[in-house]
Write a protein that holds these residues in place. Structure first.
Motif, PDB file in Angstrom:
ATOM      1  N   ASP A 143       0.806  -1.230   0.000  1.00 52.06           N
ATOM      2  CA  ASP A 143       0.000   0.000   0.000  1.00 52.06           C
ATOM      3  C   ASP A 143       0.834   1.272   0.000  1.00 52.06           C
ATOM      4  OD1 ASP A 143       0.996  -0.063   2.550  1.00 52.06           O
ATOM      5  OD2 ASP A 143      -0.946  -0.172   3.572  1.00 52.06           O
ATOM      6  N   GLY A 144       2.138   1.166  -0.338  1.00 51.07           N
ATOM      7  CA  GLY A 144       2.991   2.350  -0.215  1.00 51.07           C
ATOM      8  C   GLY A 144       3.350   3.034  -1.505  1.00 51.07           C
ATOM      9  N   ALA A 145       2.845   2.534  -2.664  1.00 54.72           N
ATOM     10  CA  ALA A 145       3.241   3.134  -3.948  1.00 54.72           C
ATOM     11  C   ALA A 145       2.658   4.534  -4.083  1.00 54.72           C
ATOM     12  CB  ALA A 145       2.756   2.252  -5.097  1.00 54.72           C
ATOM     13  N   ARG A 146       3.401   5.403  -4.791  1.00 54.99           N
ATOM     14  CA  ARG A 146       2.926   6.780  -5.016  1.00 54.99           C
ATOM     15  C   ARG A 146       2.864   7.065  -6.512  1.00 54.99           C
ATOM     16  NH1 ARG A 146       6.718   8.259  -0.152  1.00 54.99           N
ATOM     17  NH2 ARG A 146       8.225   7.658  -1.733  1.00 54.99           N
ATOM     18  N   ALA A 147       1.946   7.945  -6.901  1.00 58.74           N
ATOM     19  CA  ALA A 147       1.836   8.324  -8.322  1.00 58.74           C
ATOM     20  C   ALA A 147       3.187   8.865  -8.786  1.00 58.74           C
ATOM     21  CB  ALA A 147       0.741   9.364  -8.498  1.00 58.74           C
ATOM     22  N   GLY A 148       3.627   8.408  -9.953  1.00 58.82           N
ATOM     23  CA  GLY A 148       4.926   8.845 -10.475  1.00 58.82           C
ATOM     24  C   GLY A 148       6.046   7.865 -10.162  1.00 58.82           C
ATOM     25  N   ASP A 149       5.803   6.910  -9.235  1.00 53.95           N
ATOM     26  CA  ASP A 149       6.821   5.880  -8.967  1.00 53.95           C
ATOM     27  C   ASP A 149       7.029   5.029 -10.213  1.00 53.95           C
ATOM     28  OD1 ASP A 149       7.156   6.621  -6.333  1.00 53.95           O
ATOM     29  OD2 ASP A 149       6.140   4.867  -5.469  1.00 53.95           O
ATOM     30  N   ALA A 200      15.585  -0.093   1.474  1.00 53.72           N
ATOM     31  CA  ALA A 200      16.131   1.267   1.393  1.00 53.72           C
ATOM     32  C   ALA A 200      15.552   2.062   0.226  1.00 53.72           C
ATOM     33  CB  ALA A 200      17.655   1.200   1.271  1.00 53.72           C
ATOM     34  N   HIS A 201      14.906   1.381  -0.735  1.00 52.20           N
ATOM     35  CA  HIS A 201      14.528   2.070  -1.976  1.00 52.20           C
ATOM     36  C   HIS A 201      13.061   1.958  -2.371  1.00 52.20           C
ATOM     37  CE1 HIS A 201      18.811   2.425  -2.515  1.00 52.20           C
ATOM     38  NE2 HIS A 201      18.953   1.106  -2.549  1.00 52.20           N
ATOM     39  N   ALA A 202      12.431   0.790  -2.111  1.00 51.70           N
ATOM     40  CA  ALA A 202      11.104   0.538  -2.672  1.00 51.70           C
ATOM     41  C   ALA A 202      10.017   1.177  -1.820  1.00 51.70           C
ATOM     42  CB  ALA A 202      10.867  -0.967  -2.795  1.00 51.70           C
ATOM     43  N   THR A 203       8.934   1.590  -2.494  1.00 44.46           N
ATOM     44  CA  THR A 203       7.775   2.125  -1.777  1.00 44.46           C
ATOM     45  C   THR A 203       6.711   1.046  -1.572  1.00 44.46           C
ATOM     46  OG1 THR A 203       6.975   2.904  -3.921  1.00 44.46           O
ATOM     47  CG2 THR A 203       8.105   4.519  -2.523  1.00 44.46           C
ATOM     48  N   ALA A 204       6.728   0.005  -2.436  1.00 47.71           N
ATOM     49  CA  ALA A 204       5.799  -1.126  -2.315  1.00 47.71           C
ATOM     50  C   ALA A 204       6.434  -2.320  -3.025  1.00 47.71           C
ATOM     51  CB  ALA A 204       4.448  -0.803  -2.965  1.00 47.71           C
ATOM     52  N   ALA A 205       6.033  -3.529  -2.643  1.00 45.30           N
ATOM     53  CA  ALA A 205       6.577  -4.723  -3.308  1.00 45.30           C
ATOM     54  C   ALA A 205       5.655  -5.903  -3.083  1.00 45.30           C
ATOM     55  CB  ALA A 205       7.972  -5.050  -2.781  1.00 45.30           C
ATOM     56  N   LEU A 206       5.745  -6.873  -4.006  1.00 44.43           N
ATOM     57  CA  LEU A 206       5.159  -8.204  -3.803  1.00 44.43           C
ATOM     58  C   LEU A 206       5.895  -9.193  -4.686  1.00 44.43           C
ATOM     59  CD1 LEU A 206       3.648  -7.949  -6.557  1.00 44.43           C
ATOM     60  CD2 LEU A 206       1.533  -7.798  -5.320  1.00 44.43           C
ATOM     61  N   ASP A 207       5.651 -10.476  -4.440  1.00 49.09           N
ATOM     62  CA  ASP A 207       6.275 -11.459  -5.322  1.00 49.09           C
ATOM     63  C   ASP A 207       5.276 -11.855  -6.413  1.00 49.09           C
ATOM     64  OD1 ASP A 207       4.763 -12.918  -3.396  1.00 49.09           O
ATOM     65  OD2 ASP A 207       5.921 -14.725  -3.787  1.00 49.09           O
ATOM     66  N   VAL A 208       5.818 -12.155  -7.599  1.00 45.48           N
ATOM     67  CA  VAL A 208       4.973 -12.463  -8.752  1.00 45.48           C
ATOM     68  C   VAL A 208       4.730 -13.975  -8.769  1.00 45.48           C
ATOM     69  CG1 VAL A 208       4.703 -12.266 -11.240  1.00 45.48           C
ATOM     70  CG2 VAL A 208       5.958 -10.509  -9.987  1.00 45.48           C
ATOM     71  N   GLY A 211       1.304 -13.998 -11.774  1.00 44.57           N
ATOM     72  CA  GLY A 211       1.483 -13.305 -13.048  1.00 44.57           C
ATOM     73  C   GLY A 211       1.571 -11.801 -12.819  1.00 44.57           C
ATOM     74  N   LEU A 212       2.400 -11.114 -13.623  1.00 44.27           N
ATOM     75  CA  LEU A 212       2.692  -9.694 -13.375  1.00 44.27           C
ATOM     76  C   LEU A 212       1.440  -8.827 -13.329  1.00 44.27           C
ATOM     77  CD1 LEU A 212       4.799  -7.427 -13.054  1.00 44.27           C
ATOM     78  CD2 LEU A 212       4.844  -7.249 -15.546  1.00 44.27           C
ATOM     79  N   VAL A 213       0.527  -9.014 -14.294  1.00 42.97           N
ATOM     80  CA  VAL A 213      -0.642  -8.119 -14.363  1.00 42.97           C
ATOM     81  C   VAL A 213      -1.528  -8.296 -13.125  1.00 42.97           C
ATOM     82  CG1 VAL A 213      -2.799  -7.695 -15.603  1.00 42.97           C
ATOM     83  CG2 VAL A 213      -0.660  -7.826 -16.850  1.00 42.97           C
ATOM     84  N   GLY A 214      -1.806  -9.539 -12.772  1.00 44.01           N
ATOM     85  CA  GLY A 214      -2.664  -9.799 -11.612  1.00 44.01           C
ATOM     86  C   GLY A 214      -2.010  -9.362 -10.320  1.00 44.01           C
ATOM     87  N   ASP A 215      -0.716  -9.582 -10.190  1.00 45.79           N
ATOM     88  CA  ASP A 215      -0.059  -9.217  -8.937  1.00 45.79           C
ATOM     89  C   ASP A 215       0.129  -7.701  -8.817  1.00 45.79           C
ATOM     90  OD1 ASP A 215       0.127 -11.673  -7.531  1.00 45.79           O
ATOM     91  OD2 ASP A 215       1.680 -12.352  -8.905  1.00 45.79           O
ATOM     92  N   LEU A 216       0.530  -7.045  -9.916  1.00 51.74           N
ATOM     93  CA  LEU A 216       0.667  -5.575  -9.864  1.00 51.74           C
ATOM     94  C   LEU A 216      -0.686  -4.937  -9.528  1.00 51.74           C
ATOM     95  CD1 LEU A 216       2.260  -2.956 -10.247  1.00 51.74           C
ATOM     96  CD2 LEU A 216       2.006  -3.228 -12.733  1.00 51.74           C
ATOM     97  N   ALA A 217      -1.773  -5.577  -9.955  1.00 54.34           N
ATOM     98  CA  ALA A 217      -3.113  -5.055  -9.624  1.00 54.34           C
ATOM     99  C   ALA A 217      -3.318  -5.008  -8.098  1.00 54.34           C
ATOM    100  CB  ALA A 217      -4.194  -5.907 -10.277  1.00 54.34           C
ATOM    101  N   HIS A 218      -2.678  -5.908  -7.349  1.00 56.58           N
ATOM    102  CA  HIS A 218      -2.800  -5.855  -5.879  1.00 56.58           C
ATOM    103  C   HIS A 218      -2.121  -4.604  -5.317  1.00 56.58           C
ATOM    104  CE1 HIS A 218      -4.538  -9.770  -5.941  1.00 56.58           C
ATOM    105  NE2 HIS A 218      -3.432 -10.413  -6.225  1.00 56.58           N
ATOM    106  N   ILE A 219      -0.965  -4.240  -5.882  1.00 55.53           N
ATOM    107  CA  ILE A 219      -0.311  -2.992  -5.448  1.00 55.53           C
ATOM    108  C   ILE A 219      -1.213  -1.812  -5.805  1.00 55.53           C
ATOM    109  CG2 ILE A 219       1.640  -1.429  -5.918  1.00 55.53           C
ATOM    110  CD1 ILE A 219       3.499  -3.777  -5.976  1.00 55.53           C
ATOM    111  N   CYS A 220      -1.801  -1.853  -7.015  1.00 59.78           N
ATOM    112  CA  CYS A 220      -2.690  -0.764  -7.448  1.00 59.78           C
ATOM    113  C   CYS A 220      -3.868  -0.610  -6.483  1.00 59.78           C
ATOM    114  CB  CYS A 220      -3.203  -1.021  -8.858  1.00 59.78           C
ATOM    115  SG  CYS A 220      -1.940  -0.815 -10.116  1.00 59.78           S
ATOM    116  N   GLU A 221      -4.562  -1.733  -6.214  1.00 59.80           N
ATOM    117  CA  GLU A 221      -5.731  -1.669  -5.317  1.00 59.80           C
ATOM    118  C   GLU A 221      -5.336  -1.098  -3.958  1.00 59.80           C
ATOM    119  OE1 GLU A 221      -7.185  -5.835  -7.108  1.00 59.80           O
ATOM    120  OE2 GLU A 221      -6.695  -5.830  -4.969  1.00 59.80           O
ATOM    121  N   GLN A 222      -4.268  -1.638  -3.421  1.00 58.43           N
ATOM    122  CA  GLN A 222      -3.937  -1.271  -2.038  1.00 58.43           C
ATOM    123  C   GLN A 222      -3.305   0.109  -1.938  1.00 58.43           C
ATOM    124  OE1 GLN A 222      -2.634  -4.193   0.669  1.00 58.43           O
ATOM    125  NE2 GLN A 222      -3.558  -5.885  -0.455  1.00 58.43           N
ATOM    126  N   SER A 223      -2.719   0.589  -3.042  1.00 55.87           N
ATOM    127  CA  SER A 223      -2.134   1.931  -3.028  1.00 55.87           C
ATOM    128  C   SER A 223      -3.081   2.968  -3.643  1.00 55.87           C
ATOM    129  CB  SER A 223      -0.803   1.932  -3.804  1.00 55.87           C
ATOM    130  OG  SER A 223       0.133   1.074  -3.201  1.00 55.87           O
TER     131      SER A 223
END
Ligand code: ATP
Ligand code: TPS
Ligand code: MG
Length: 319
Positions: A143-149, A200-208, A211-223
């Motif tokens: 849930d830590g991603a920011r617009a522009g990341d 030290a660098h990432a604002t959000a992360a998960l393991d794939v 599949g990339l599209v489905g998993d990145l969607a979890h970062i999108c929803e939560q952020s």
């Protein structure tokens, strides 16, 4: 061999960092060091769902633990302990020796200790629960991603999914391609060192895993954001290079079983992440950007959105 012989022979090892390990009603574990918290996750592998009947038991031992270590890596946690629940159709000594060999080889490399479990007769199923340590407030959450990341992915995607398709009989890979793809499916490498460095660098992360599209969607929803992904930037495994574009897209975007990390970071972190890639000897590729919105859009070279309605792997998808 009865149940307790089996546990004693293949799974009981003297406790190292646990206060009490395998053999009692519970394991006893010390509290985390000051300033750290416990990170806990569980994952299950079921025959016919997560692996094919007759799979190499050494690889199964490895993968059962690896997929859980991948969740610790995705959280930026360092491995500490795990428990193992097993349902076995029978007590096959050669199978158990190979399975526990694969499991403990990875456990020793990762520095994680087996402290307990459960063993029963039943359809072949294994489940590991892992526990690790992470600084309070320092974990890599979704849930830590920011617009522009920037959106980044480690390693290469898609090879494991091609091995699944081959084994399921949907396609036939050449022997050379199958060897590479099967290694990716059967012997995933949890990205633990990457996860620790990304704190030290990432604002959000998960393991794939799905599949990339489905998993990145979890970062999108939560952020509360959307993401634009550039298809040409996606690090598709080079072994897939001769396959038709549609097959490469399906495998790399929606196949799953990759166990790479997808993470977001501010553009100011680009040079540090490139340096980390060199240090780890692991490709880290910028594939897109977080933006206001909801969905994950993958665009081709002309900027047209690809059809990614298939999403990620879903155990309960109606199709
Ligand atoms: N039966 C359940 N009870 C409680 N929480 C659950 C249950 N199943 C899943 N969850 C939680 O739902 C979230 C998503 O679960 P999922 O297993 O898809 O995790 P993941 O990390 O996305 O995938 P993977 O485990 O393959 O890496 C996780 O926080 C998980 O702990
Ligand atoms: C026999 C067989 N059929 C299909 C697949 C593909 N697969 C199964 S589960 C999963 C997602 C991760 O699991 P989970 O979400 O449960 O952690 C994927 C990609 C496979 N590996 N073996
Ligand atoms: Mg995960």
């Amino acid at each position: 061999m009865n149940e307790f012989d089996l546990i004693g022979r293949y799974f009981a090892r003297p406790a190292r960092t646990a206060l009490l390990g395998v053999g009692d009603d519970c394991a006893l574990l010390p509290s985390p060091p000051p300033g750290e918290v416990l990170a806990v996750s569980v994952d299950m592998l079921v025959e016919g769902r997560h692996f094919f009947a007759g799979s190499d038991p050494r690889a199964l031992g490895h993968k059962t633990l690896a997929v859980n270590l991948s969740d610790l890596a995705a959280m930026g946690a360092s491995p500490a302990w795990f428990t193992l629940a097993l349902a076995l159709p029978g007590a096959d000594a050669a199978w158990l020796a190979a399975f526990s060999g694969g499991l403990f080889a990875l456990a020793d490399t990762a520095g994680i200790e087996l402290v307990g479990g459960d063993t029963t007769r039943g359809p072949l199923t294994m489940s590991v629960q892992v526990a690790g340590h992470v600084p309070a407030g320092g974990a890599l959450r979704r849930d830590g991603a920011r617009a522009g990341d920037d959106v980044w992915v480690s390693g290469h995607l898609g090879a494991a999914a091609m091995a699944v398709q081959h084994r399921a009989g949907g396609i036939v890979l050449t022997d050379e391609m199958l060897a590479v793809c099967a290694a990716r499916l059967d012997w995933p490498e949890p990205r633990l060192a990457l996860g620790l460095s990304l704190r030290a660098h990432a604002t959000a992360a998960l393991d794939v895993s799905d599949g990339l599209v489905g998993d990145l969607a979890h970062i999108c929803e939560q952020s509360n954001l959307g993401a634009d992904v550039d298809w040409l930037s996606v690090p598709v495994d080079p072994v897939l290079q001769t396959l038709p574009e549609a097959a490469r897209q399906r495998a790399a975007l929606s196949g799953g079983d990759d166990y790479e990390l997808c993470f977001t970071a501010a553009p100011s972190a680009r040079s540090a992440i490139d340096a980390l890639s060199d240090e780890l000897g692991l490709p880290l590729t910028r594939v897109g950007i977080m933006r206001p919105g909801k969905d994950v859009t993958v665009r081709d070279a002309a900027g047209h959105p690809l059809d990614t309605r298939q999403g990620g792997f879903d155990h309960f998808s109606p199709s």
